[in-house]
Design a protein around this motif. Structure first.
Motif, short mmCIF file in Angstrom:
data_model
loop_
_atom_site.label_atom_id
_atom_site.label_comp_id
_atom_site.label_asym_id
_atom_site.label_seq_id
_atom_site.Cartn_x
_atom_site.Cartn_y
_atom_site.Cartn_z
N SER A 48 -13.55 -10.81 8.69
CA SER A 48 -12.08 -10.70 8.73
C SER A 48 -11.52 -10.57 7.31
O SER A 48 -10.64 -9.74 7.05
CB SER A 48 -11.49 -11.93 9.43
N GLU A 49 -12.04 -11.37 6.39
CA GLU A 49 -11.59 -11.30 4.99
C GLU A 49 -11.93 -9.94 4.38
O GLU A 49 -11.13 -9.37 3.64
CB GLU A 49 -12.22 -12.42 4.18
N ALA A 50 -13.11 -9.43 4.70
CA ALA A 50 -13.51 -8.13 4.17
C ALA A 50 -12.58 -7.03 4.69
O ALA A 50 -12.16 -6.15 3.92
CB ALA A 50 -14.96 -7.81 4.55
N ASN A 54 -10.01 -4.74 2.46
CA ASN A 54 -9.98 -3.27 2.52
C ASN A 54 -8.57 -2.75 2.76
O ASN A 54 -8.15 -1.77 2.15
CB ASN A 54 -10.92 -2.75 3.61
N PHE A 55 -7.83 -3.41 3.65
CA PHE A 55 -6.45 -3.00 3.89
C PHE A 55 -5.59 -3.19 2.64
O PHE A 55 -4.74 -2.36 2.32
CB PHE A 55 -5.83 -3.74 5.08
N SER A 59 -3.58 -0.31 0.53
CA SER A 59 -2.16 -0.40 0.16
C SER A 59 -1.99 -0.18 -1.34
O SER A 59 -1.08 0.55 -1.77
CB SER A 59 -1.58 -1.76 0.54
N ASP A 60 -2.86 -0.80 -2.13
CA ASP A 60 -2.81 -0.63 -3.59
C ASP A 60 -3.03 0.83 -3.96
O ASP A 60 -2.36 1.37 -4.85
CB ASP A 60 -3.85 -1.52 -4.29
N LEU A 61 -3.99 1.48 -3.28
CA LEU A 61 -4.25 2.90 -3.55
C LEU A 61 -3.04 3.77 -3.20
O LEU A 61 -2.73 4.72 -3.91
CB LEU A 61 -5.48 3.37 -2.78
#
Length: 156
Positions: A48-50, A54-55, A59-61
């Motif tokens: 779940s943390e991984a 990734n999400f 968002s940063d990208l």
């Protein structure tokens, strides 16, 4: 004779079936191996943390991509106001007294706004003049060489 043909067909189908099963087993083993490497040392919380990480990275990208798009747009706007068109004409200003060292240089941006730099070179002296060009029009009288340089720049 027909029995042998049917028996041969059955044998070929059986061999093809066995080969297909072996190939599928190899693919499943490879997939399971990749899955086990991915899940090694992870539980549901880690997974779940991984996924959340990734999400967050996505968002940063997206934010960085938007910033890059703005910078590209700014660069394009800046480029329209830089001198990108050039026209130059060399000539003999004093008719065989100074050589072919005089020139009219025209620099324009995308809106045909810029200037003409005219340098007249003689044996004893040199004169330099600058004339402003706005949207392809000069508000000072242009000499023949200056007109030619302006035409070259506007058509380049």
């Amino acid at each position: 004779m027909r029995e042998y043909v049917y028996a041969g067909i059955v044998v070929v189908v059986f061999i093809a079936f066995v080969v297909m099963i072996i190939m599928q087993n190899n693919k499943i083993k490879k997939l399971m191996s990749r899955y086990e490497r991915f899940m090694k040392g992870k539980n549901a919380e880690d997974l779940s943390e991984a996924i959340e990480e990734n999400f967050k990275q996505m968002s940063d990208l997206q934010v960085e991509h938007q910033k890059s798009e703005l910078k590209v747009e700014e660069t394009i706007q800046t480029m329209t106001s830089t001198f990108r068109k050039l026209g130059i004409v060399k000539y003999d200003a004093f008719k065989e007294m100074g050589g072919n060292l005089s020139f009219a240089l025209c620099l324009l941006d995308d809106n045909n706004t810029g200037f003409i730099l005219n340098t007249m070179h003689g044996r004893d002296s040199s004169y330099t003049y600058i004339k402003e060009i706005i949207k392809g029009e000069a508000y000072a009288t242009l000499g023949e060489e200056e007109k030619e340089a302006l035409d070259k720049a506007m058509n380049s």
